[in-house]
Design an enzyme around this catalytic site. Structure first.
Site, PDB file in Angstrom:
ATOM      1  N   HIS A 137       2.770   7.936  -5.183  1.00 53.08           N
ATOM      2  CA  HIS A 137       4.241   7.887  -5.196  1.00 53.08           C
ATOM      3  C   HIS A 137       4.812   6.740  -6.027  1.00 53.08           C
ATOM      4  O   HIS A 137       5.645   6.937  -6.911  1.00 53.08           O
ATOM      5  CB  HIS A 137       4.754   7.735  -3.763  1.00 53.08           C
ATOM      6  CG  HIS A 137       4.197   8.726  -2.799  1.00 53.08           C
ATOM      7  ND1 HIS A 137       4.690   9.995  -2.666  1.00 53.08           N
ATOM      8  CD2 HIS A 137       3.169   8.628  -1.923  1.00 53.08           C
ATOM      9  CE1 HIS A 137       4.009  10.653  -1.743  1.00 53.08           C
ATOM     10  NE2 HIS A 137       3.078   9.842  -1.266  1.00 53.08           N
ATOM     11  N   GLU A 155      11.528  10.681   4.515  1.00 49.25           N
ATOM     12  CA  GLU A 155      10.409  10.021   3.832  1.00 49.25           C
ATOM     13  C   GLU A 155      10.210   8.623   4.431  1.00 49.25           C
ATOM     14  O   GLU A 155      11.162   7.993   4.906  1.00 49.25           O
ATOM     15  CB  GLU A 155      10.735   9.970   2.325  1.00 49.25           C
ATOM     16  CG  GLU A 155       9.653   9.394   1.441  1.00 49.25           C
ATOM     17  CD  GLU A 155       9.675   7.885   1.379  1.00 49.25           C
ATOM     18  OE1 GLU A 155       8.622   7.281   1.153  1.00 49.25           O
ATOM     19  OE2 GLU A 155      10.768   7.298   1.582  1.00 49.25           O
ATOM     20  N   ASP A 162       5.426  -3.136  -0.823  1.00 47.54           N
ATOM     21  CA  ASP A 162       4.720  -3.312   0.457  1.00 47.54           C
ATOM     22  C   ASP A 162       3.267  -2.817   0.328  1.00 47.54           C
ATOM     23  O   ASP A 162       2.879  -1.871   0.995  1.00 47.54           O
ATOM     24  CB  ASP A 162       5.454  -2.552   1.587  1.00 47.54           C
ATOM     25  CG  ASP A 162       5.559  -1.054   1.337  1.00 47.54           C
ATOM     26  OD1 ASP A 162       5.459  -0.612   0.168  1.00 47.54           O
ATOM     27  OD2 ASP A 162       5.718  -0.303   2.327  1.00 47.54           O
ATOM     28  N   ASN A 168       8.030  13.200   4.687  1.00 43.00           N
ATOM     29  CA  ASN A 168       6.612  13.052   5.033  1.00 43.00           C
ATOM     30  C   ASN A 168       6.451  12.403   6.410  1.00 43.00           C
ATOM     31  O   ASN A 168       5.608  12.783   7.191  1.00 43.00           O
ATOM     32  CB  ASN A 168       5.809  12.324   3.930  1.00 43.00           C
ATOM     33  CG  ASN A 168       6.354  10.956   3.571  1.00 43.00           C
ATOM     34  OD1 ASN A 168       7.274  10.439   4.211  1.00 43.00           O
ATOM     35  ND2 ASN A 168       5.790  10.350   2.538  1.00 43.00           N
ATOM     36  N   ASP A 172      -0.661   2.746  -3.303  1.00 46.68           N
ATOM     37  CA  ASP A 172       0.134   3.215  -4.447  1.00 46.68           C
ATOM     38  C   ASP A 172       1.043   2.112  -4.979  1.00 46.68           C
ATOM     39  O   ASP A 172       1.359   2.069  -6.169  1.00 46.68           O
ATOM     40  CB  ASP A 172       0.916   4.495  -4.125  1.00 46.68           C
ATOM     41  CG  ASP A 172       1.815   4.383  -2.916  1.00 46.68           C
ATOM     42  OD1 ASP A 172       1.527   3.575  -2.007  1.00 46.68           O
ATOM     43  OD2 ASP A 172       2.833   5.104  -2.865  1.00 46.68           O
ATOM     44  N   ASP A 173       1.422   1.160  -4.121  1.00 50.46           N
ATOM     45  CA  ASP A 173       2.156  -0.016  -4.613  1.00 50.46           C
ATOM     46  C   ASP A 173       1.295  -0.798  -5.598  1.00 50.46           C
ATOM     47  O   ASP A 173       1.778  -1.300  -6.624  1.00 50.46           O
ATOM     48  CB  ASP A 173       2.533  -0.955  -3.454  1.00 50.46           C
ATOM     49  CG  ASP A 173       3.411  -0.304  -2.417  1.00 50.46           C
ATOM     50  OD1 ASP A 173       2.869   0.466  -1.602  1.00 50.46           O
ATOM     51  OD2 ASP A 173       4.620  -0.558  -2.428  1.00 50.46           O
TER      52      ASP A 173
HETATM   53  C1  BDR Z   1       5.895   5.761   0.325  1.00 49.69           C
HETATM   54  O1  BDR Z   1       5.421   5.336   1.601  1.00 49.69           O
HETATM   55  C2  BDR Z   1       4.406   4.377   1.454  1.00 49.69           C
HETATM   56  O2  BDR Z   1       3.355   4.633   2.335  1.00 49.69           O
HETATM   57  C3  BDR Z   1       3.982   4.413   0.010  1.00 49.69           C
HETATM   58  O3  BDR Z   1       3.577   3.134  -0.428  1.00 49.69           O
HETATM   59  C4  BDR Z   1       5.205   4.905  -0.712  1.00 49.69           C
HETATM   60  O4  BDR Z   1       6.044   3.820  -1.082  1.00 49.69           O
HETATM   61  C5  BDR Z   1       5.647   7.244   0.198  1.00 49.69           C
HETATM   62  O5  BDR Z   1       6.333   7.937   1.187  1.00 49.69           O
HETATM   63 CA    CA Z   2       5.250   1.502  -1.088  1.00 51.92          CA
END
Ligand code: BDR
Ligand code: CA
Length: 314
Positions: free
Chosen positions: A242, A166, A11, A160, A15-16
């Protein structure tokens, strides 16, 4: 050594994008398909971003399919505070021209698994688990075909999006419940691990020094992403990247330490919905099909990533 075949469900998301570059640039990965799911932004935005990233990296031959536009049960939650209104704010990729596969992501995942020998493909979800859950409900036989699931999501001691949940899990906890309860080998690369995956100034300088369009995109992405983390969470360091960790584990499992432990998803907690409840009691770990990643060799991660950026430039 045969390459590791993977399907990346994503998505993008800054970081993806890094995870996609690592998968494309590392010589030990054969990226068979990329599928998209609502998460960091709406399905149409993350699908647009995926096409743009793949085309920018020269990967025009790998099928990309759009998947679920909303979670199984809950209302959509996106993450504009992390990735901006486009999902890739702070960057400026050319508008993509590559076509999208006509199949739904769920069908592309199932077809790809069925057209390869059993237990040769690893599923790497780095977004919410809606597509993977639907795929296994539509074709339960894929549980036996998948080599393993290596996902970014969850955490055994912190969250988070909430104190204990998460983002990738809390946005579709029912889907996560399905995926974690199927009996395929599953590695959870959660926040306990990914919070160790941060570049430092020196690593950022090494990336910038590559001086290529991709390295410039990486620097812009990580700078935007880190600025947000600093503002929101009071970080003084660079932000954790991540999703990169899930692909890195497939490439080199020894880059992390893992522990076997049963994991289940809390669906009804007043405060804990979306928590990946991990049972470390010694008697629980026998015959367990799930494990969690605990400790990362962060220098190796960035060396691996920089190597893949260099190769993508050739
Ligand atoms: C995950 O949440 C998304 O915002 C990032 O792409 C990662 O996959 C981290 O909690
Ligand atoms: Ca992601």
């Amino acid at each position: 050594m045969p390459k590791c075949k993977i399907i990346l469900d994503c998505d993008p998301g800054h970081d993806d994008a890094m995870a996609i570059f690592l998968a494309l640039g590392n010589p030990n990965i054969d990226l068979l398909a990329v599928t998209t799911v609502v998460g960091n932004q709406t399905l149409s935005k993350v699908t647009h971003n995926t096409r743009a990233i793949m085309e920018f990296a020269g990967a025009t031959h790998i099928p990309i399919a759009a998947g679920c536009a909303r979670p199984l049960v809950r209302t959509i939650q996106t993450a504009p505070e992390v990735h901006g209104s486009t999902g890739l704010d702070g960057t400026n990729l050319p508008k993509p021209t590559i076509a999208i596969d006509s199949r739904h992501a769920v069908d592309l995942i199932i077809d790809t698994l069925k057209s390869h020998p059993p237990k040769t493909i690893t599923l790497v979800p780095i977004g919410g688990l809606t597509n993977i859950a639907l795929a296994v409900r539509k074709a339960p036989e894929i549980v036996e075909l998948v080599k393993e699931v290596v996902l970014m999501g969850g955490g055994y001691h912190t969250g988070n999006r909430s104190a204990v949940a998460e983002f990738n899990i809390i946005i579709d906890p029912e889907a996560a419940h399905i995926v974690f309860n199927e009996k395929w080998p599953l590695t959870m690369i959660g926040l306990d691990l990914t919070h160790q995956a941060r570049p430092d100034d020196q690593i950022m300088e090494q990336i910038a020094a590559l001086n290529t369009p991709i390295s410039q995109f990486v620097v812009d992405s990580l700078n935007y992403y880190t600025a947000g983390y600093r503002q929101r969470n009071g970080y003084t360091n660079h932000a954790p990247v991540h999703d990169l960790c899930a692909v890195a584990y497939v490439i080199s499992p020894s880059i992390m330490e893992t522990l076997k432990a049963p994991i289940d998803i809390e669906l009804q907690g007043a405060l804990t919905t979306g928590m990946t409840v991990t049972d470390f009691r010694p008697q629980s770990t026998t015959d367990c099909h799930t494990q969690v990643a605990t400790k990362l060799d962060n220098s190796k991660l960035w060396a691996m990533f920089i190597d893949s950026l260099k190769r993508l430039d050739k």
